[in-house]
Design a protein around this motif. Sequence first.
Motif, PDB file in Angstrom:
ATOM      1  N   LYS A 285       0.828  -1.207   0.000  1.00 45.43           N
ATOM      2  CA  LYS A 285       0.000   0.000   0.000  1.00 45.43           C
ATOM      3  C   LYS A 285       0.864   1.259   0.000  1.00 45.43           C
ATOM      4  CE  LYS A 285      -3.631  -0.285   2.564  1.00 45.43           C
ATOM      5  NZ  LYS A 285      -4.570  -0.261   3.723  1.00 45.43           N
ATOM      6  N   ASN A 286       1.966   1.230   0.721  1.00 46.43           N
ATOM      7  CA  ASN A 286       2.866   2.378   0.783  1.00 46.43           C
ATOM      8  C   ASN A 286       3.486   2.660  -0.589  1.00 46.43           C
ATOM      9  OD1 ASN A 286       4.425   4.434   2.172  1.00 46.43           O
ATOM     10  ND2 ASN A 286       6.180   3.061   1.931  1.00 46.43           N
ATOM     11  N   ILE A 287       3.939   1.608  -1.275  1.00 50.29           N
ATOM     12  CA  ILE A 287       4.520   1.783  -2.603  1.00 50.29           C
ATOM     13  C   ILE A 287       3.468   2.266  -3.594  1.00 50.29           C
ATOM     14  CG2 ILE A 287       5.536   0.528  -4.560  1.00 50.29           C
ATOM     15  CD1 ILE A 287       7.079  -1.148  -2.569  1.00 50.29           C
ATOM     16  N   ALA A 288       2.248   1.772  -3.463  1.00 49.10           N
ATOM     17  CA  ALA A 288       1.165   2.195  -4.345  1.00 49.10           C
ATOM     18  C   ALA A 288       0.923   3.702  -4.235  1.00 49.10           C
ATOM     19  CB  ALA A 288      -0.112   1.428  -4.008  1.00 49.10           C
ATOM     20  N   LYS A 289       0.896   4.210  -3.010  1.00 51.90           N
ATOM     21  CA  LYS A 289       0.657   5.643  -2.809  1.00 51.90           C
ATOM     22  C   LYS A 289       1.824   6.481  -3.332  1.00 51.90           C
ATOM     23  CE  LYS A 289      -2.221   4.818   1.262  1.00 51.90           C
ATOM     24  NZ  LYS A 289      -2.323   4.924   2.729  1.00 51.90           N
ATOM     25  N   ARG A 290       3.042   5.975  -3.123  1.00 57.67           N
ATOM     26  CA  ARG A 290       4.201   6.708  -3.619  1.00 57.67           C
ATOM     27  C   ARG A 290       4.226   6.749  -5.150  1.00 57.67           C
ATOM     28  NH1 ARG A 290       9.728   4.961  -1.226  1.00 57.67           N
ATOM     29  NH2 ARG A 290       9.034   3.819   0.507  1.00 57.67           N
ATOM     30  N   THR A 291       3.777   5.681  -5.758  1.00 56.73           N
ATOM     31  CA  THR A 291       3.715   5.617  -7.221  1.00 56.73           C
ATOM     32  C   THR A 291       2.783   6.688  -7.765  1.00 56.73           C
ATOM     33  OG1 THR A 291       4.148   3.233  -7.222  1.00 56.73           O
ATOM     34  CG2 THR A 291       3.130   4.155  -9.187  1.00 56.73           C
ATOM     35  N   VAL A 292       1.629   6.835  -7.140  1.00 61.44           N
ATOM     36  CA  VAL A 292       0.656   7.847  -7.586  1.00 61.44           C
ATOM     37  C   VAL A 292       1.231   9.252  -7.432  1.00 61.44           C
ATOM     38  CG1 VAL A 292      -1.595   8.872  -7.079  1.00 61.44           C
ATOM     39  CG2 VAL A 292      -1.347   6.381  -7.162  1.00 61.44           C
ATOM     40  N   SER A 293       1.896   9.516  -6.328  1.00 61.00           N
ATOM     41  CA  SER A 293       2.477  10.847  -6.106  1.00 61.00           C
ATOM     42  C   SER A 293       3.550  11.157  -7.150  1.00 61.00           C
ATOM     43  CB  SER A 293       3.087  10.928  -4.701  1.00 61.00           C
ATOM     44  OG  SER A 293       2.105  10.749  -3.714  1.00 61.00           O
ATOM     45  N   LEU A 294       4.405  10.184  -7.410  1.00 65.09           N
ATOM     46  CA  LEU A 294       5.476  10.371  -8.387  1.00 65.09           C
ATOM     47  C   LEU A 294       4.912  10.634  -9.784  1.00 65.09           C
ATOM     48  CD1 LEU A 294       8.531  10.241  -9.025  1.00 65.09           C
ATOM     49  CD2 LEU A 294       8.230   7.788  -9.433  1.00 65.09           C
ATOM     50  N   LEU A 295       3.916   9.877 -10.173  1.00 63.73           N
ATOM     51  CA  LEU A 295       3.322  10.054 -11.492  1.00 63.73           C
ATOM     52  C   LEU A 295       2.600  11.397 -11.608  1.00 63.73           C
ATOM     53  CD1 LEU A 295       1.967   6.454 -12.186  1.00 63.73           C
ATOM     54  CD2 LEU A 295       3.842   7.614 -13.359  1.00 63.73           C
ATOM     55  N   SER A 296       1.992  11.848 -10.536  1.00 67.28           N
ATOM     56  CA  SER A 296       1.299  13.145 -10.567  1.00 67.28           C
ATOM     57  C   SER A 296       2.268  14.295 -10.826  1.00 67.28           C
ATOM     58  CB  SER A 296       0.564  13.381  -9.243  1.00 67.28           C
ATOM     59  OG  SER A 296      -0.425  12.409  -9.027  1.00 67.28           O
TER      60      SER A 296
END
Length: 412
Positions: A285-296
């Motif tokens: 879940k932590n990596i998933a949230k970081r992925t979204v932030s990076l892509l944004s």
Amino acid sequence: MTLYKKVGLNTIYQLGAKAATSIATIVGTALITRHLGAEVFGEYSVVITYVMIFFMLSDFGVNATVVKVFSQNPEEAKTNFTSIVGLRVTLAVAVAVVAALILPLMPYSYEIKIATMVGLSLLLFQSLSKATGIIFQAFLRYNLQLIASVIGGISAVYILWVGISKMDLNLTGLVALVAMGAFVPAIISIYLVKEYLTKNRWFNLNYWIYVIKDAYPLGLALSMNLLMVQSDRFLLSIMSSPLSVGFYNLSYRIFELLLVIPTFLMNSAYPILSKMKIDNPDRYKNIAKRTVSLLSMGAMLITLLTLSISSPAISFIWGVGMIESAKALDVLSLGLIAFFVTAPLSWFLVIENKQKVLPFIYGFGFLLNLGLNLIVIPRYDFVGAAAVTVITEFVVLALLIYQLRNLWGKEA
């Protein structure tokens, strides 16, 4: 090899493969627009739009479903990959027949219809390439895809260049050359994964039924997503001129090049995150949230760059005759952040085994897109279609966020 290094390296391989095919596409479309003109490119775009709609429908979620199984059990790949290739070929042929039967009902010119019949061969070649992508993704062997893409891209450009420079091409001849160019990477890809192919399991009806049954929720979602993103080009092909289709097709092709970043990132991360979801849910879940932030953040930077160079870049590469495409590209770029974020969010729902909600989300998006385009295209033509695409994607993003917040809690 660490998780981040493995994902990063395979993302680079994918970007390299996409760079090869993108350069081939840029050079190929530039050859068409500069030597054959914007009108011929528009007619060619109508053909490709029609063919690609049916190609995407032939996928039906098979790849995503099988990748998940193969990545968790490599022996399954040795046993069943040949049957998957057989299934993809069978689906391609069946869909091509349906497309050919529907074609006479379309309001296209006789020349466009004949060229489209030739272009339906692309369904088979693209399906073979798509099938090999299962092995590339499941076992993170995108280095093999890079090899096929580089050789295939060079071959496609060479075939097109020889045809345009040496022959008096009509639309049908142009489409035939493009189909020949697609044949090369398909054969190379099959050769590179030959260790997973056996001689006697091409037809396996029971396994096909099992795969399709397992894939249908995601397949239905992908079909709805396809209809959502393709309906504008299809409606333009029957409600506007081939020239408008050409302008919009070029702008969307450029836009799709930008979308490879979230797509390839998730292609590499999906098999790993699927396993991590079971082994370490908190880390997943932590990596998933970081992925979204990076892509944004990446999307915002790319949007600013696109808005600043779209007009001069299109004029320089494709000629001043295609400069109108910059208008649609600028509009599409305003929705880049939505496209960057919906890609991972959709896959997170698949990992969470909540893919059954995706058909409803993308089905709603399709209906919204269709309705708005019917209103907007007659008045604002291809620029209006671009605006509808952006609006639709933001609505889909909102629905995906709502679903994940219900799953992960308000901190998601």
